[in-house]
Design a protein around this motif. Structure first.
Motif, PDB file in Angstrom:
ATOM      1  N   GLY A 243      49.099  27.529  41.819  1.00  0.00           N
ATOM      2  CA  GLY A 243      47.770  27.339  42.130  1.00  0.00           C
ATOM      3  C   GLY A 243      46.741  26.603  41.100  1.00  0.00           C
ATOM      4  O   GLY A 243      45.486  27.009  41.224  1.00  0.00           O
ATOM      5  N   VAL A 244      47.406  25.915  40.093  1.00  0.00           N
ATOM      6  CA  VAL A 244      46.710  25.365  39.075  1.00  0.00           C
ATOM      7  C   VAL A 244      46.377  23.723  39.162  1.00  0.00           C
ATOM      8  O   VAL A 244      47.545  23.313  39.408  1.00  0.00           O
ATOM      9  N   ASP A 245      45.164  23.621  39.071  1.00  0.00           N
ATOM     10  CA  ASP A 245      44.926  22.107  38.978  1.00  0.00           C
ATOM     11  C   ASP A 245      45.043  21.748  37.644  1.00  0.00           C
ATOM     12  O   ASP A 245      44.171  22.044  36.603  1.00  0.00           O
ATOM     13  N   GLY A 246      46.057  20.840  37.442  1.00  0.00           N
ATOM     14  CA  GLY A 246      46.525  20.389  36.193  1.00  0.00           C
ATOM     15  C   GLY A 246      45.497  19.433  35.491  1.00  0.00           C
ATOM     16  O   GLY A 246      45.732  19.337  34.339  1.00  0.00           O
ATOM     17  N   THR A 247      44.547  18.971  36.209  1.00  0.00           N
ATOM     18  CA  THR A 247      43.663  18.247  35.851  1.00  0.00           C
ATOM     19  C   THR A 247      42.249  18.744  35.412  1.00  0.00           C
ATOM     20  O   THR A 247      41.220  18.025  34.772  1.00  0.00           O
ATOM     21  N   ASP A 248      42.233  19.949  35.313  1.00  0.00           N
ATOM     22  CA  ASP A 248      41.284  20.809  35.285  1.00  0.00           C
ATOM     23  C   ASP A 248      41.555  21.694  33.657  1.00  0.00           C
ATOM     24  O   ASP A 248      42.330  22.665  33.830  1.00  0.00           O
ATOM     25  N   PRO A 249      40.703  21.513  32.475  1.00  0.00           N
ATOM     26  CA  PRO A 249      41.344  21.998  31.355  1.00  0.00           C
ATOM     27  C   PRO A 249      40.866  23.423  31.344  1.00  0.00           C
ATOM     28  O   PRO A 249      41.779  24.453  30.791  1.00  0.00           O
ATOM     29  N   LEU A 250      40.005  24.069  32.122  1.00  0.00           N
ATOM     30  CA  LEU A 250      39.652  25.576  32.067  1.00  0.00           C
ATOM     31  C   LEU A 250      40.853  26.072  33.089  1.00  0.00           C
ATOM     32  O   LEU A 250      41.308  27.330  32.601  1.00  0.00           O
ATOM     33  N   ALA A 251      41.193  25.598  34.254  1.00  0.00           N
ATOM     34  CA  ALA A 251      42.205  26.155  34.856  1.00  0.00           C
ATOM     35  C   ALA A 251      43.592  26.210  34.218  1.00  0.00           C
ATOM     36  O   ALA A 251      44.535  27.070  33.968  1.00  0.00           O
ATOM     37  N   VAL A 252      43.858  25.153  33.164  1.00  0.00           N
ATOM     38  CA  VAL A 252      45.174  25.161  32.430  1.00  0.00           C
ATOM     39  C   VAL A 252      45.104  26.085  31.596  1.00  0.00           C
ATOM     40  O   VAL A 252      46.120  26.970  31.099  1.00  0.00           O
ATOM     41  N   SER A 253      43.675  26.258  30.827  1.00  0.00           N
ATOM     42  CA  SER A 253      43.618  27.443  29.738  1.00  0.00           C
ATOM     43  C   SER A 253      43.777  28.786  30.254  1.00  0.00           C
ATOM     44  O   SER A 253      44.490  29.777  29.596  1.00  0.00           O
ATOM     45  N   ALA A 254      43.336  28.992  31.501  1.00  0.00           N
ATOM     46  CA  ALA A 254      43.506  30.182  32.042  1.00  0.00           C
ATOM     47  C   ALA A 254      45.018  30.434  32.476  1.00  0.00           C
ATOM     48  O   ALA A 254      45.580  31.541  32.194  1.00  0.00           O
ATOM     49  N   ALA A 255      45.628  29.347  33.112  1.00  0.00           N
ATOM     50  CA  ALA A 255      47.204  29.587  33.490  1.00  0.00           C
ATOM     51  C   ALA A 255      48.183  29.890  31.922  1.00  0.00           C
ATOM     52  O   ALA A 255      49.007  30.696  32.411  1.00  0.00           O
ATOM     53  N   THR A 256      47.416  29.202  30.967  1.00  0.00           N
ATOM     54  CA  THR A 256      48.384  29.382  29.699  1.00  0.00           C
ATOM     55  C   THR A 256      48.189  31.017  29.218  1.00  0.00           C
ATOM     56  O   THR A 256      49.296  31.531  29.118  1.00  0.00           O
TER      57      THR A 256
END
Length: 434
Positions: A243-256
């Motif tokens: 459920g991570v939108d890879g175009t959203d930097p905040l979502a990518v940071s949280a997923a990392t």
């Protein structure tokens, strides 16, 4: 503002951008490769050690730049790459390699091709002039600058510049769901004989224990653990965040951050519960998540799952492929890798899926190609992405040499040129072209 001029601007230094930049550079063009991070390789950089899967449709290497890179590595003393059978269902042979030697060699190949590499530089916005990209505004740590290219090849993985230039796109599947992102790592000092004594390639009986008692996330019912290139190393490609939108930097940071927590849990579980891992330790943890899927751009042709199932060989097919439908935890779905076609068959990826309908000096390669969700799950392997890049870099030289739009590149000539440059697309069942 500083302005630079170049024949070809390649945006993104993953395997597709690597292939595009080398191909164009070898054609004598001035090439600028723009990479936002500090390292080329794309998924290779985000998930160090990820095998190159899909390079051997029908057990024949696809050729071209990926074959050249592999041969360079394999011929080193000691060797830095080798062909191995994949332990996972429906995957053919794959290339396992020394990550650091491979990335060093890729940099050397770019240098030999005369490519100007700009690391830590981001493409921000295209400036349009009718149906052409006239310039691209960019920035690095020193501030903004502009590049005026003759042709742009978007290999960014997300297609930001193509989308901003007006190329239509879809995100994920028909419902907008994208595949899970992944954090990978290595376990070092593993006793291979004991670790891989169980014939189950997914370590399910062990994983079930960890999930049942809360020591592993529920998505870890199968563990994707593969022997690394060096003895005693195990590549762990198991931790996927949904459920991570890879175009959203905040979502990518949280997923990392979430993925790294799960990796630490998995490493501890392997040491405590899986034979052969008792003395092992974690290393080469991904610096950020590897994103599989965001935008799929609209090209002159949209490759479909039906094309794959029919083993379609297009007249403008630029590379062969027989990868399974490798769909990774999209929405609530499972990890699947069902066969895309019958055994002993293959399909080709059409050049038209790398070319927009209207913008006359833009092409794209890699995971932003024009494909539906089913086809995309098969075509996205790194070797195929490298070949897509090689095709666009070669086509760029043909377009500039003849003064024509990229849509007008004669595809029969392009296919012949790729074959002459080592792509094996025509060596396999050449008579069977639809």
């Amino acid at each position: 503002m500083k302005t630079e001029h170049t024949d070809i601007l390649v945006i993104g230094g993953g395997t597709a951008g690597f292939g595009a930049a080398i191909a164009a550079g070898r054609e004598g063009l001035q090439v600028t490769l723009l990479e936002a991070t500090s390292k080329i390789g794309g998924v290779m950089a985000f998930c160090p050690g990820m095998p190159w899967g899909g390079a051997y449709p029908m057990d024949q290497i696809i050729g071209g730049i990926i074959e050249e890179l592999t041969e360079r590595l394999a011929s080193m003393i000691p060797p830095a790459a080798e062909k191995r059978a994949c332990t996972l269902d429906n995957f053919g042979p794959e290339i396992i390699y020394d990550h650091d030697v491979a990335t060093l060699t890729m940099f050397e190949m770019l240098e030999e091709a005369g490519v100007r590499i700009r690391l830590g530089a981001i493409a921000l916005e295209p400036k349009m002039q009718g149906t052409k990209i006239a310039s691209v505004s960019c920035c690095d740590r020193h501030g903004p600058f502009t590049i005026q290219p003759k042709i742009v090849i978007d290999c960014s993985g997300d297609g930001d510049i193509s989308a901003k230039a007006g190329v239509p796109y879809v995100l994920g599947d028909a419902s907008g769901n994208m595949m899970a992102v992944t954090i990978s790592f290595f376990m070092i000092c593993v006793d291979w004989d004991r670790a891989f004594a169980d014939p189950d390639p997914y370590f399910q009986k062990y994983a079930a224990i960890g999930v049942a008692d809360g020591r592993l996330h529920s998505d870890l019912m199968k563990l994707y653990l593969m022997r690394g290139f060096h003895e005693g190393t195990v590549f762990c490609n198991s931790v996927h965040v949904r459920g991570v939108d890879g175009t959203d930097p905040l979502a990518v940071s949280a997923a990392t951050q979430e993925g790294r927590r799960r990796c630490r849990q998995l490493a501890a579980f392997l040491r405590s519960d899986v034979p052969g891992f008792e003395r092992a330790h974690m290393a080469m943890l991904s610096p950020t998540v590897g994103v599989r899927e965001t935008r799929k751009l609209q090209g002159m042709y949209r490759l479909t799952g039906k094309d794959l199932a029919s083993a379609t060989k297009f007249e403008d097919g630029i590379v062969a492929c027989d990868n399974p439908i490798d769909d990774v935890m999209r929405a609530e779905g499972d990890m699947t890798h069902h066969a895309a076609i019958q055994s002993g068959q293959y399909y080709t990826i059409p050049f038209r899926s790398l070319v927009p309908e209207e913008i006359t000096n833009l092409m794209f390669a890699g995971r932003i190609l024009s494909a539906d969700a089913v086809a995309f799950a098969s075509v996205r392997g790194m070797p195929q992405c490298m070949a897509m890049g090689q095709a666009t870099g070669t086509a760029a030289a043909m377009a500039l040499g003849s003064g024509i739009a990229v849509q007008a590149v004669p595809t029969k000539n392009l296919v012949r040129r790729l074959s002459a440059n080592g792509i094996n697309r025509l060596r396999v069942l050449e008579h069977d072209v639809s």
